[in-house]
Design an enzyme around this catalytic site. Structure first.
Site, PDB file in Angstrom:
ATOM      1  N   GLU A 150       3.838  -6.035   7.150  1.00 32.54           N
ATOM      2  CA  GLU A 150       3.055  -4.976   7.808  1.00 32.54           C
ATOM      3  C   GLU A 150       3.334  -4.810   9.289  1.00 32.54           C
ATOM      4  O   GLU A 150       3.313  -3.691   9.799  1.00 32.54           O
ATOM      5  CB  GLU A 150       1.554  -5.211   7.594  1.00 32.54           C
ATOM      6  N   GLU A 152      -0.829  -9.146  -1.364  1.00 37.17           N
ATOM      7  CA  GLU A 152      -2.276  -9.395  -1.223  1.00 37.17           C
ATOM      8  C   GLU A 152      -2.975  -9.316  -2.580  1.00 37.17           C
ATOM      9  O   GLU A 152      -3.894 -10.087  -2.865  1.00 37.17           O
ATOM     10  CB  GLU A 152      -2.874  -8.393  -0.225  1.00 37.17           C
ATOM     11  N   GLY A 179       0.400  -5.080   0.660  1.00 36.83           N
ATOM     12  CA  GLY A 179      -0.722  -5.023  -0.268  1.00 36.83           C
ATOM     13  C   GLY A 179      -0.368  -5.592  -1.631  1.00 36.83           C
ATOM     14  O   GLY A 179      -1.239  -6.098  -2.350  1.00 36.83           O
ATOM     15  N   ALA A 235       0.868  -1.179   0.000  1.00 39.49           N
ATOM     16  CA  ALA A 235       0.000   0.000   0.000  1.00 39.49           C
ATOM     17  C   ALA A 235       0.905   1.229   0.000  1.00 39.49           C
ATOM     18  O   ALA A 235       2.088   1.132   0.333  1.00 39.49           O
ATOM     19  CB  ALA A 235      -0.867  -0.018   1.253  1.00 39.49           C
TER      20      ALA A 235
END
Ligand code: TC6
Length: 695
Positions: free
Chosen positions: A125, A105, A102, A63
């Site tokens: 994370e 993911e 992310g 992210a």
């Protein structure tokens, strides 16, 4: 306009390429671009399969951390994953570089994943004080089983492509990401493979569902070292939910926890640390584009504790070094210590069994300073005495090749004076490593008056190459870290005179999250060194002197501020020390008073912050974040408190300035008067962070 995500088609295969330097982070534009391109590829009747790949140095690295804490901009990452996972056409993630957070993911929502062999895949994370918030805690256990998932999610370290293949995280290792992804997509089509959705596949959860200890044991092993941190425990719970709950409920739980963590002080501190570390590698006042000098050969002078540790750091990074001593005996001793050190690590399983031999082969021990002649970087790590340092630099000037960077590992001495010993002060700087140098990540790079910009850039680049975290500082006594620490030591000692005991002070400091308190640290380093130096300078410190006069030199004599049982490093409070303190105070006509834990904490932390303010004002450190980095990586400051200057901003500078002024008066100690910069920021209601923004 350059597109951050583009779509093209090679007959039946649609290729979606993310192109958003530097690391293809999932910014709002990237998220929007992926949804748009996937939607268009699905609508394109010619396209039968879709490859998701990235341009530049890496697959999506996560992210966009800079967006955290700001109002969300659609589409969300969940919208991106839904668009991919619900595609009626197979989507293949083609990975190179690092698929992190992310990014992984996104790949987990694809129906297939391939990667080049150098790729690394992970969910780091927790290192930012959060957990994977886009299905990672639910899909990864389904891809690789809960045991490895816990390791990756709670530990936060990435795995290699070959481990990913072995454990079912990827389907194939390919040569190039885009071409490999495309070839794999054609295979999926030719073999009419089904759309594989991890959300629908619980097969790898079965063993842990039947025997939960598989999961709990993995969690216990990883959370052992997570003292004080919230995220690893929350992340473990979320993986537990993958075992216990249906997919959609697990996702809901993950989402709730993510939102809580991302708003927490711990995560803010850890994100600050991430960016501060990267900022610290940028040297202020050096012209843009200043290139590092090429460094192919490195020489280290002195095979003692520091020199040996520095040599090991290079060998650990696979870089050969020449280690120079004055005599065969010293060299043999130094090489022996390193060998033993490596063997002990290998015996503990910290490095592979063949690593000691491989790494020692990279350390070439020789006698005689003239052996520096081919080195591009020379790091001096001899005795901490100016006369000896000067002698060495004098000789280096004679033997080193032109343009070689000459670094001193001094922790206190004036680099300007050392540089004057040479006819090339532009090549001289400090590289202050921290003990044990093969373990501690910090390297203070000391910029002297005449240090050339490209010499500095070289030192910073080399430090990063050997996995150190560099922070550039100016010349002053003790540079940044030790100069601040000296303020804490002074107050620690004063607290004993006022009535606190070593164990009370240390307990407050360790409860705060530091690995050790000042007195346990003194015992570890040895109390006799300071005692001798005080004697030389005619200075007294009654309690510390009394301990040394009683033969209590610290761990090495089994007693110091604490006592130690044979073979143990665990500090045990000693009634004899209390007696000795009482007697000393009586002799001085002082009375012990009850000192509160709150006062101890303030007097341990605020004087250091005050010194940090002086350091910023004098421009010995360029940014408050650089000071934080120094404390995080050199002194074990707890990452969830972001570093002393970040912590100060959280507490509030006005409060800190007021308390310092109070203690200055109460304890009649002018050194505690708030620094002008601290006073000014406090009066203006500002933070240290505001200085970084203004710069
Ligand atoms: C997540 O994904 C959560 C998801 C749930 C959502 C619901 N964002 O490290 P470098 C910048 S959390 C924004 O020097 P390297 C970095 O600041 C995220 N910026 O390069 C620097 O900028 P500068 C999970 C980022 O080659 C530049 O990129 N992911 C981000 O040594 C280069 O960085 C991670 O935690 C980001 N995510 O290492 C991965 N990442 O040039 C974090 C980097 O202006 N990143 N930047 O100073 C890394 O570990 C490393 O950057 C790397 C590349 C291994 C990707």
């Amino acid at each position: 306009m350059s597109e951050v995500v583009r779509l093209e088609r090679h007959d039946v295969v649609a290729i979606v390429t993310v192109d958003s330097p530097p690391v293809n982070a999932l910014s709002a534009a990237v998220r929007g671009g992926i949804v748009d391109c996937i939607t268009r590829a699905i609508a394109d009747s010619e396209a039968k399969a879709i490859v998701l790949t990235c341009a530049g140095r890496t697959f999506i690295a996560g992210a966009d951390i800079t967006e955290f804490g700001k109002p969300p901009v659609p589409p969300s990452l969940h919208d991106v994953l839904n668009a991919i996972e619900s595609s009626p056409k197979p989507v293949v993630a083609a990975i190179h570089g690092t698929a992190l957070g992310g990014g992984l993911e996104v790949a987990l929502a694809c129906h297939y994943r391939v990667a080049v062999k150098e790729a690394r895949l992970g969910l780091p994370e927790v290192k930012l004080g959060i957990l994977p918030g886009a299905g990672g805690t639910q899909r990864l256990p389904r891809a690789v089983g809960p045991e490895l998932a816990v390791k990756m999610i709670v530990g936060g370290d990435p795995i290699s492509a070959s481990d990913a293949l072995k454990n079912g995280l990827i389907d194939e290792i390919v040569e190039g990401p885009a071409a490999g992804g495309e070839a794999f997509a054609r295979k999926v089509l030719a073999e009419k493979r089904p759309l594989r959705k991890l959300r629908d596949d619980d097969s790898k959860l079965a063993a842990a569902k039947a025997d939960r200890s598989i999961f709990t044991n993995a969690v216990a092993a990883l959370t052992k070292k997570a003292r004080g941190l919230e995220a690893p425990f929350a992340a473990a719970d979320a993986v537990g939910a993958a075992i216990d709950l249906p997919f959609d409920e697990g996702i809901k739980k993950e989402r709730e926890t993510f939102l809580k963590l991302v708003a927490s002080d711990q995560s803010k501190a850890q994100r600050h640390a991430f960016f501060a570390e990267r900022e610290a590698a940028k040297i202020s006042g050096v012209p843009d584009g200043t290139k590092a000098r090429p460094v192919e050969r490195v020489a280290i002078i002195g095979a003692g504790t520091m020199g040996g540790g520095i040599a090991m750091s290079f060998a650990n990074a696979g870089i050969p070094v020449t280690l120079i001593e004055t005599g065969e005996e010293q060299l043999k001793r130094g090489m022996g210590v390193m060998q033993k050190n490596y063997e002990a690590t290998a015996a503990r399983g910290g490095i592979p069994a063949d690593a000691p031999a491989k790494r020692m082969a990279l350390i070439h021990g020789v006698v005689g300073l003239e052996n520096v002649k081919d080195a591009d970087l020379i790091i001096e790590a001899v005795f901490e005495t100016m006369a000896i340092k000067k002698e060495v630099f004098n000789a280096l000037d004679k033997y080193a090749k032109p343009g070689a960077v000459l670094a001193s590992n001094t922790s206190y001495l004036n680099i300007n004076d050392i540089a004057k010993e040479t006819r090339r002060p532009q090549d001289v700087l400090g590289m202050h490593f921290f003990s044990p140098a093969n373990v501690m990540k910090l390297c203070e790079i000391v910029r002297a008056e005449k240090t050339a910009p490209d010499a500095l850039t070289t030192a910073v680049a080399v430090a990063r190459k050997i996995a150190k975290v560099p922070a550039v500082v100016g010349v002053c006594d003790g540079f940044v870290g030790n100069r601040m620490l000296a303020q804490r030591s002074k107050q620690a000692e004063k607290l004993l005179f006022e009535g606190a005991l070593p164990q009370q002070v240390d307990a407050v400091v360790t409860k705060f999250g530091m690995p050790m308190g000042p007195f346990a640290m003194g015992d570890l380093a040895g109390l006799d060194i300071g005692w001798r130096s005080r004697k030389d300078r005619g200075i007294k410190s009654e309690i510390a002197d009394a301990l040394c006069e009683a033969g209590r030199f610290g761990q090495k004599t089994g007693k110091g501020y604490y006592k130690y049982e044979a073979g143990s490093r665990a500090p045990l409070p000693d009634p004899e020390v209390e007696k000795l303190i009482d007697e000393t105070l009586q002799r001085l006509g002082r009375k012990r008073r009850a000192v509160s834990d709150e006062e101890i904490l303030e007097r341990m932390m605020y004087p250091m912050i005050n010194e940090g303010a002086k350091i910023l004002e004098e421009k010995v450190a360029a940014r408050p974040g650089d000071i934080d980095v120094i404390w995080l990586y050199g002194y074990g400051w707890p990452v969830y408190r972001g570093g002393p200057m970040f912590y100060a901003d959280q507490v509030g500078l006005k409060h800190i300035a007021d308390r310092l002024a109070f203690y200055a008066k109460e304890t009649n100690d002018p050194s505690l008067e708030p620094a002008p910069l601290l006073k000014r920021l406090a009066a203006e209601g500002k933070t240290f962070a505001s200085l970084a923004k203004a710069a």
